[in-house]
Design an enzyme around this catalytic site. Sequence first.
Site, mmCIF file in Angstrom:
data_model
loop_
_atom_site.group_PDB
_atom_site.id
_atom_site.type_symbol
_atom_site.label_atom_id
_atom_site.label_comp_id
_atom_site.label_asym_id
_atom_site.label_seq_id
_atom_site.Cartn_x
_atom_site.Cartn_y
_atom_site.Cartn_z
ATOM 1 C CD GLU A 58 -9.937 2.639 19.186
ATOM 2 O OE1 GLU A 58 -9.939 1.605 19.891
ATOM 3 O OE2 GLU A 58 -8.923 3.352 19.054
ATOM 4 C CD GLU A 69 -5.410 2.977 23.986
ATOM 5 O OE1 GLU A 69 -4.390 2.318 24.145
ATOM 6 O OE2 GLU A 69 -6.329 2.643 23.210
HETATM 7 O O1 G3I Z 1 0.155 -10.243 13.822
HETATM 8 C C1 G3I Z 1 0.401 -11.152 14.894
HETATM 9 C C2 G3I Z 1 0.516 -12.553 14.387
HETATM 10 O O2 G3I Z 1 1.651 -12.628 13.557
HETATM 11 C C3 G3I Z 1 0.630 -13.493 15.589
HETATM 12 O O3 G3I Z 1 0.657 -14.818 15.128
HETATM 13 C C4 G3I Z 1 -0.554 -13.330 16.527
HETATM 14 C C5 G3I Z 1 -0.447 -14.218 17.769
HETATM 15 O O4 G3I Z 1 -1.252 -13.700 18.825
HETATM 16 O O5 G3I Z 1 -0.573 -11.993 16.936
HETATM 17 C C6 G3I Z 1 -0.752 -11.076 15.863
HETATM 18 O O6 G3I Z 1 -0.732 -9.801 16.383
HETATM 19 C C7 G3I Z 1 -1.909 -9.402 17.079
HETATM 20 C C8 G3I Z 1 -2.420 -8.147 16.410
HETATM 21 O O7 G3I Z 1 -3.489 -7.615 17.140
HETATM 22 C C9 G3I Z 1 -2.896 -8.374 14.971
HETATM 23 O O8 G3I Z 1 -3.967 -9.267 14.958
HETATM 24 C C10 G3I Z 1 -1.534 -9.139 18.516
HETATM 25 O O9 G3I Z 1 -1.195 -10.350 19.167
HETATM 26 C C11 G3I Z 1 -2.700 -8.478 19.219
HETATM 27 O O10 G3I Z 1 -2.267 -8.057 20.517
HETATM 28 C C12 G3I Z 1 -3.149 -7.250 18.451
HETATM 29 O O11 G3I Z 1 -4.269 -6.727 19.094
HETATM 30 C C13 G3I Z 1 -4.634 -5.417 18.694
HETATM 31 C C14 G3I Z 1 -4.650 -4.513 19.926
HETATM 32 O O12 G3I Z 1 -5.097 -3.237 19.547
HETATM 33 C C15 G3I Z 1 -3.279 -4.381 20.557
HETATM 34 O O13 G3I Z 1 -3.318 -3.510 21.642
HETATM 35 C C16 G3I Z 1 -6.034 -5.485 18.104
HETATM 36 O O14 G3I Z 1 -5.995 -6.219 16.865
HETATM 37 C C17 G3I Z 1 -6.564 -4.076 17.851
HETATM 38 O O15 G3I Z 1 -7.923 -4.136 17.514
HETATM 39 C C18 G3I Z 1 -6.435 -3.250 19.136
HETATM 40 O O16 G3I Z 1 -6.873 -1.948 18.869
HETATM 41 C C19 G3I Z 1 -6.878 -1.057 19.987
HETATM 42 C C20 G3I Z 1 -6.658 0.334 19.441
HETATM 43 O O17 G3I Z 1 -5.482 0.388 18.675
HETATM 44 C C21 G3I Z 1 -6.585 1.371 20.549
HETATM 45 N N1 G3I Z 1 -7.765 1.280 21.403
HETATM 46 C C22 G3I Z 1 -8.073 -0.041 21.917
HETATM 47 C C23 G3I Z 1 -8.214 -1.053 20.768
HETATM 48 C C24 G3I Z 1 -8.654 -2.391 21.276
HETATM 49 O O18 G3I Z 1 -7.702 -2.953 22.120
#
Ligand code: G3I
Length: 375
Positions: free
Chosen positions: A279, A172
């Site tokens: 993805e 990205e």
């Molecule tokens: O682990 C913490 C947890 O401790 C906390 O309580 C909670 C509160 O919101 O957050 C948790 O972390 C989250 C994490 O995912 C694990 O679930 C983050 O807030 C959240 O922002 C994060 O989102 C991830 C996202 O990437 C971040 O940009 C998604 O799971 C994940 O599916 C997503 O994946 C991305 C790819 O890497 C790149 N392409 C886009 C794709 C979708 O956005």
Amino acid sequence: MAHCFKNLQMIGLTGCWVMLFLSCAAPKNSGALHEAGTSKSTKGLKDYYKNYFAIGGAVSPMALHTEEAGLILQQFNSLTAENAMKMGLVHPGEEVYNWSGADSIATFAKQNNLKLRGHNLCRHNQTPTWLFKDATGKQVSKEVLLKRLKDHITTVVSRYKGTIFAWDVVNEAISDKKDEYLRHSEWFNICGEEYIAKAFEYAHEADPNALLFYNDYNEIDPIKRDKIYKLVKGLKDAGVPIHGVGLQAHWAINEPNKEALVNMLEQFALPGLKVQITELDISVYPKEHNARGARQVDTDTLLTNEKEQLQIEKYKMCFKVFRKYRKMISGVTFWNIPDRSSWLDNFPVRNRKDYPLLFDKKLNPKKAYWEVINF
Ligand code: G3I
């Protein structure tokens, strides 16, 4: 099958679950579906697509300790860590590496002969806060940042050498703004464009056998797609060790249409360039690109027949096109496995339930699944 049961026992599950899954999965219409309704069938997506491309899913370490593990072993032959290998999780402090989640996914893949894609080595998001600052809190120089990037990539890629066959090296890096080429991330602001080529070089030095990908979203949009093409082609022409492009495919019931999908694949049909769908998910809501607050209409989160039908048609069309382009596509990875939870439950609207995958919350194949294997 014996191998599969052995693995299920290893992770604390019994064969009963598999029988339950198979009986719940009784198909309705097509010939191909017939087999899945009998206890003899062990066929999954990976088998139907064995002459086409690998079928992957993005997972959390936790999911592998639930009954999702059985579903993965039946249906998939490739995995990606949804979050566990990202820089912020693996390398939270300059001298601190946290391998537990990443290692458990790598071990599961190895023990079960699944391919493993590495995700990811360099991204604007989910980077640890220490990375861009020195001990006094001042922004680091380009030299320091590139040294940190090299140390990170060398350590992570070396650890999984021989287990991870392909890495999403840079993710990205392209801007979503129409008149801006590269995203003005901290990487770009400190290093300029050079960090991209460097990341590929560092990864190649650490594991010369790993396939190295540039991975991005909104690949279906012609303006963004041209920028991705320009970047990937430019790196290749400059002799940078890049082997492929990862097209993320975060799609929805209203996009892409067939023409856009075909145009995209045609554009990346370059000699020597591997293409993977990295993805895939198909939201049951119309595509929106930016996070926003909830509106009244967002309380309607049931998976209605109408939404499901649109999703079925979109999945059917996408896989028909993927099959046609099988010579250039070497893998299709879903971003999560069942509809239990996915990043789309929180994007673009926080806490709006989505149903973007081929398996429902109880892990049963959805109607779209049967269309995907019915060919
Ligand atoms: O682990 C913490 C947890 O401790 C906390 O309580 C909670 C509160 O919101 O957050 C948790 O972390 C989250 C994490 O995912 C694990 O679930 C983050 O807030 C959240 O922002 C994060 O989102 C991830 C996202 O990437 C971040 O940009 C998604 O799971 C994940 O599916 C997503 O994946 C991305 C790819 O890497 C790149 N392409 C886009 C794709 C979708 O956005």
